[in-house]
Design a protein around this motif. Structure first.
Motif, PDB file in Angstrom:
ATOM      1  N   ALA A  66       0.789  -1.127   0.077  1.00 12.93           N
ATOM      2  CA  ALA A  66      -0.092  -0.248   0.097  1.00 12.93           C
ATOM      3  C   ALA A  66       0.706   1.217   0.012  1.00 12.93           C
ATOM      4  O   ALA A  66       0.329   2.291  -0.472  1.00 12.93           O
ATOM      5  N   SER A  67       2.123   1.219   0.350  1.00 12.79           N
ATOM      6  CA  SER A  67       2.913   2.532   0.571  1.00 12.79           C
ATOM      7  C   SER A  67       3.197   2.725  -0.889  1.00 12.79           C
ATOM      8  O   SER A  67       3.782   3.987  -1.058  1.00 12.79           O
ATOM      9  N   LEU A  68       3.138   1.992  -1.917  1.00  9.77           N
ATOM     10  CA  LEU A  68       3.202   2.460  -3.201  1.00  9.77           C
ATOM     11  C   LEU A  68       2.125   3.310  -3.878  1.00  9.77           C
ATOM     12  O   LEU A  68       2.506   4.185  -4.822  1.00  9.77           O
ATOM     13  N   SER A  69       1.121   3.115  -3.150  1.00  7.61           N
ATOM     14  CA  SER A  69      -0.025   4.055  -3.682  1.00  7.61           C
ATOM     15  C   SER A  69       0.098   5.691  -3.215  1.00  7.61           C
ATOM     16  O   SER A  69       0.663   5.793  -2.083  1.00  7.61           O
ATOM     17  N   PRO A  70      -0.494   6.330  -4.506  1.00  3.62           N
ATOM     18  CA  PRO A  70      -0.413   7.936  -3.871  1.00  3.62           C
ATOM     19  C   PRO A  70      -1.581   8.263  -2.688  1.00  3.62           C
ATOM     20  O   PRO A  70      -1.453   9.588  -2.399  1.00  3.62           O
ATOM     21  N   LEU A  71      -2.299   7.256  -2.338  1.00  2.60           N
ATOM     22  CA  LEU A  71      -3.462   7.541  -1.497  1.00  2.60           C
ATOM     23  C   LEU A  71      -2.800   7.548   0.143  1.00  2.60           C
ATOM     24  O   LEU A  71      -1.780   6.940   0.339  1.00  2.60           O
ATOM     25  N   LYS A  72      -3.391   7.918   0.880  1.00  2.22           N
ATOM     26  CA  LYS A  72      -3.228   7.918   2.491  1.00  2.22           C
ATOM     27  C   LYS A  72      -3.136   6.526   2.794  1.00  2.22           C
ATOM     28  O   LYS A  72      -4.198   5.736   2.361  1.00  2.22           O
ATOM     29  N   PRO A  73      -2.167   6.120   3.555  1.00  2.00           N
ATOM     30  CA  PRO A  73      -2.081   4.662   3.980  1.00  2.00           C
ATOM     31  C   PRO A  73      -3.684   4.131   4.740  1.00  2.00           C
ATOM     32  O   PRO A  73      -4.010   3.066   4.669  1.00  2.00           O
TER      33      PRO A  73
END
Length: 361
Positions: free
Chosen positions: A118-125
């Motif tokens: 999930a850390s790869l996503s630009p969204l907040k964790p």
């Protein structure tokens, strides 16, 4: 024992190498579950142009017609060579032409985010703490893409005009298909339109609501496209199945693809009304990394899993692949595009990642 014939169009760039890995996975499934998959290879894109001076030769179309499904790779060449005949309009003349040749009117893209990456996503964790699993359906043969296009002058000024159209059968076909898939998932579907402005969208909403009444067990709602684009970023976990028109689906599916942090994670499928289908990764041919054993094979492997589920009704086998990919990620295995620098990551190549998937199966 299930026996199925598959047309394999690996294409260009990283297409052939990730396709080879997907076939290794399919062969593993065939051996474990006592099935027989027969592959017939054909050329498309620049690879076809080299031999036929045609990006989609009749020989390839004939092979596709004589198989149970199409497993497609990717097509296209380097940006700086787009002026060459081999690469000019390569995608339009190959994959788009293939969709038209077989009347693939329904496109399905599946976006999955595992909490482990999930850390790869630009969204907040915090928006991704439980992961995401969203399917979006996009109509492929209507809307402004297939209407009249005019670029000219009017009253001494430059003038542009585009038209689009839908009839109720086009809308009902894809909405009905989306509802059938929703039954196998979270029983929740959102139809996206711009019914407050556009006549096409007013018809879309009318038909979608009519289909919804036939499926009272499915939680159904309408959403305007601008709100949907915002909600995908603000609260993506609210979505399970999205169904929408060609233009909106093009934009929203690309928005969804960014959320995972890598296009190498997103499989897709295109269906005709007859049920015949083509399966392909959502990403491009990435010629700059071709042949280096660093390409992410996940989208191609998951496309093969979709083929097993949707075309061959082999749901247990498809789940085995999906679970094996997840297990490899949970164990810390990553291709370079998925590396985040976190402790415990094991950066591996295309073949080595697939080795882990095969071991998990």
């Amino acid at each position: 024992m299930a026996k199925h014939n598959i047309a394999v169009l690996a294409g260009d760039g990283i297409g052939p190498e990730v396709m080879a890995e997907a076939i290794r996975v399919l062969d593993t499934v065939a051996n474990k579950f006592n099935h027989q998959f027969t592959y017939t290879h054909a050329l498309a894109g620049g690879a076809a142009y080299d031999e036929y001076q045609d990006h989609l030769p009749q020989a390839t179309i004939d092979i596709c017609k004589n198989n149970d499904a199409i497993l497609f790779g990717s097509v296209g060449g380097p940006v700086h060579l787009q002026h060459e005949a081999k690469w000019a309009n390569c995608e339009a003349k190959s994959i788009l032409a293939l969709r038209k040749a077989f009347n693939f009117n329904i496109n399905l893209r599946k976006m999955t985010i595992f909490p482990e990456i999930a850390s790869l996503s630009p969204l907040k964790p915090e928006l991704l703490k439980n992961g995401l699993d969203i399917v979006i359906f996009r109509e492929l043969l209507g809307d402004v893409y297939f209407g009249e296009h005019t670029l000219s002058e009017k009253d001494g000024k430059r003038y542009a005009f585009d038209s689009g159209a839908y009839d109720e059968d086009q809308v009902k076909s894809i909405v009905q298909y989306a509802f059938n898939v929703a039954k196998t998932r979270g029983k929740k579907i959102v139809s996206v339109d711009k019914a407050n402005v556009m006549a096409m969208s007013k018809l879309w909403r009318q038909v979608a609501n009519e289909v919804a009444k036939e499926h009272p067990e499915i939680e159904y709602s309408d959403m305007l496209v601008d709100n949907c684009a915002m909600q995908i970023i603000k609260n993506p976990a609210q979505f399970d199945v999205i169904v929408t028109s060609n233009l909106f689906g093009d934009i929203l599916s690309d928005e969804l693809s960014v959320l995972s942090g890598s296009l190498g994670m997103m499989p897709s499928a295109s269906f005709s009304n007859s049920g015949f289908a083509l399966y392909e990764p959502a990403g491009g041919s990435a010629p700059d990394i071709a042949g280096k054993n660093i390409a992410n094979p996940i989208a191609q492997i998951l496309s093969a899993a979709m083929m097993l589920a949707y075309s061959f009704n082999l749901h247990q086998e498809a789940s085995a692949i999906n679970n094996a990919v997840k297990a490899a990620i949970v164990a810390g295995y990553r291709t370079g595009d998925l590396a985040s620098g976190q402790a415990g990551e094991k950066i591996v190549g295309t073949k080595e990642f697939t080795d882990q998937v095969i071991c998990n199966i």
